[in-house]
Design a protein around this motif. Structure first.
Motif, mmCIF file in Angstrom:
data_model
loop_
_atom_site.group_PDB
_atom_site.id
_atom_site.type_symbol
_atom_site.label_atom_id
_atom_site.label_comp_id
_atom_site.label_asym_id
_atom_site.label_seq_id
_atom_site.Cartn_x
_atom_site.Cartn_y
_atom_site.Cartn_z
ATOM 1 N N VAL A 1 0.848 -1.197 0.000
ATOM 2 C CA VAL A 1 0.000 0.000 0.000
ATOM 3 C C VAL A 1 0.881 1.243 0.000
ATOM 4 O O VAL A 1 0.636 2.206 -0.743
ATOM 5 C CB VAL A 1 -0.955 0.028 1.216
ATOM 6 N N GLU A 2 1.933 1.222 0.814
ATOM 7 C CA GLU A 2 2.868 2.361 0.863
ATOM 8 C C GLU A 2 3.519 2.599 -0.495
ATOM 9 O O GLU A 2 3.657 3.744 -0.934
ATOM 10 C CB GLU A 2 3.960 2.101 1.915
ATOM 11 N N GLU A 3 3.897 1.517 -1.163
ATOM 12 C CA GLU A 3 4.528 1.643 -2.483
ATOM 13 C C GLU A 3 3.543 2.219 -3.503
ATOM 14 O O GLU A 3 3.906 3.071 -4.319
ATOM 15 C CB GLU A 3 5.030 0.276 -2.964
ATOM 16 N N ILE A 4 2.298 1.747 -3.443
ATOM 17 C CA ILE A 4 1.267 2.248 -4.362
ATOM 18 C C ILE A 4 1.014 3.730 -4.091
ATOM 19 O O ILE A 4 0.923 4.540 -5.022
ATOM 20 C CB ILE A 4 -0.038 1.426 -4.219
ATOM 21 N N ALA A 5 0.904 4.074 -2.810
ATOM 22 C CA ALA A 5 0.676 5.484 -2.435
ATOM 23 C C ALA A 5 1.828 6.359 -2.910
ATOM 24 O O ALA A 5 1.614 7.480 -3.385
ATOM 25 C CB ALA A 5 0.494 5.604 -0.925
ATOM 26 N N GLN A 6 3.045 5.851 -2.788
ATOM 27 C CA GLN A 6 4.218 6.597 -3.241
ATOM 28 C C GLN A 6 4.159 6.831 -4.749
ATOM 29 O O GLN A 6 4.441 7.926 -5.237
ATOM 30 C CB GLN A 6 5.490 5.816 -2.883
ATOM 31 N N ALA A 7 3.757 5.799 -5.482
ATOM 32 C CA ALA A 7 3.645 5.924 -6.939
ATOM 33 C C ALA A 7 2.587 6.959 -7.316
ATOM 34 O O ALA A 7 2.781 7.762 -8.237
ATOM 35 C CB ALA A 7 3.306 4.565 -7.550
ATOM 36 N N VAL A 8 1.460 6.966 -6.583
ATOM 37 C CA VAL A 8 0.413 7.965 -6.819
ATOM 38 C C VAL A 8 0.953 9.361 -6.526
ATOM 39 O O VAL A 8 0.807 10.292 -7.331
ATOM 40 C CB VAL A 8 -0.845 7.675 -5.964
ATOM 41 N N ALA B 1 -5.547 6.503 7.043
ATOM 42 C CA ALA B 1 -4.162 6.976 7.175
ATOM 43 C C ALA B 1 -3.731 7.721 5.915
ATOM 44 O O ALA B 1 -2.793 8.529 5.942
ATOM 45 C CB ALA B 1 -3.219 5.800 7.426
ATOM 46 N N TYR B 2 -4.420 7.473 4.802
ATOM 47 C CA TYR B 2 -4.065 8.097 3.523
ATOM 48 C C TYR B 2 -5.041 9.218 3.146
ATOM 49 O O TYR B 2 -5.169 9.567 1.978
ATOM 50 C CB TYR B 2 -3.997 7.029 2.421
ATOM 51 N N GLU B 3 -5.701 9.782 4.140
ATOM 52 C CA GLU B 3 -6.682 10.848 3.890
ATOM 53 C C GLU B 3 -6.091 12.006 3.088
ATOM 54 O O GLU B 3 -6.697 12.486 2.135
ATOM 55 C CB GLU B 3 -7.229 11.370 5.218
#
Length: 200
Positions: free
Chosen positions: A26-33, A56-58
């Motif tokens: 999830v962290e990697e995906i969020a970083q890519a976004v 946590a990703y609000e």
């Protein structure tokens, strides 16, 4: 055997729903976004972050509330923040902006999500400007974009704003005509706004 990007993207939604995306992924995906590395697959990646990563990703999801390049992404952000995480009141300014600019959303995705989102915010707390905007939409439509479906959605959203459950807001009670039900809701909204004006 390596998974192709297309297959990976197609599987993201299902994996997010069934909880098989690990926190580090999830962290990697969020970083890519965050870094703009997801291209035309932004919707799928943002959905995966929201569903698998949670509130946590609000702040990441909120960045896409106003996203004219892809109104579906904007609609997703609205739905997540207002309906799922119930933090929509923090973003009322963006919701009002979406309600006031249907011309940049020819598919109406973001606009319709903003109507529903306004109802969720109002269900949780009173907001004069949001209720006034919904009432105007229900009564007058959108001018050149006037549309019975939008007016109907605005009425149903006002029902939600006035305390109805999701099920109750979707249709009138048995033996009550829709027109009668709608007018009753609009009058209740007007009364609420008049009462707020007297108290201010």
């Amino acid at each position: 055997m390596t998974v192709t990007r297309d297959k990976y993207v197609r599987q993201l939604a299902a994996r997010a729903k069934d909880g098989t995306i690990a926190p580090h992924e999830v962290e990697e995906i969020a970083q890519a976004v965050s870094e703009g590395r997801v291209g035309q697959d932004l919707y799928q990646f943002l959905y995966a972050v929201a569903r698998a990563g949670g509130p946590a990703y609000e702040s990441l999801v909120a960045k896409y509330l106003i996203h004219p390049e892809d109104p579906e992404v904007s609609a997703l952000a609205v739905q997540v923040l207002t309906g799922h995480w119930r933090v929509g009141a923090k973003y009322r300014k963006q919701i009002l902006e979406l309600l006031g600019s249907p011309d940049r959303d020819m598919s109406d995705d973001a606009f319709m999500a903003a109507i529903s989102g306004a109802g969720e915010i109002l269900h949780d707390r009173f907001d004069v400007e949001l209720l006034r905007t919904l009432l105007k939409l229900a009564e007058e439509g959108r001018g050149e974009y006037d549309d019975e479906i939008m007016q109907r959605l605005a009425v149903e959203t006002i029902a939600r704003a006035l305390g109805a459950t999701h099920a109750e807001s979707m249709r009138p009670p048995e033996d009550v005509a829709r027109a009668t039900w709608s007018e009753g809701l609009l009058q209740a909204a007007r009364d609420r706004l008049n009462e707020a004006a007297r108290q201010s």
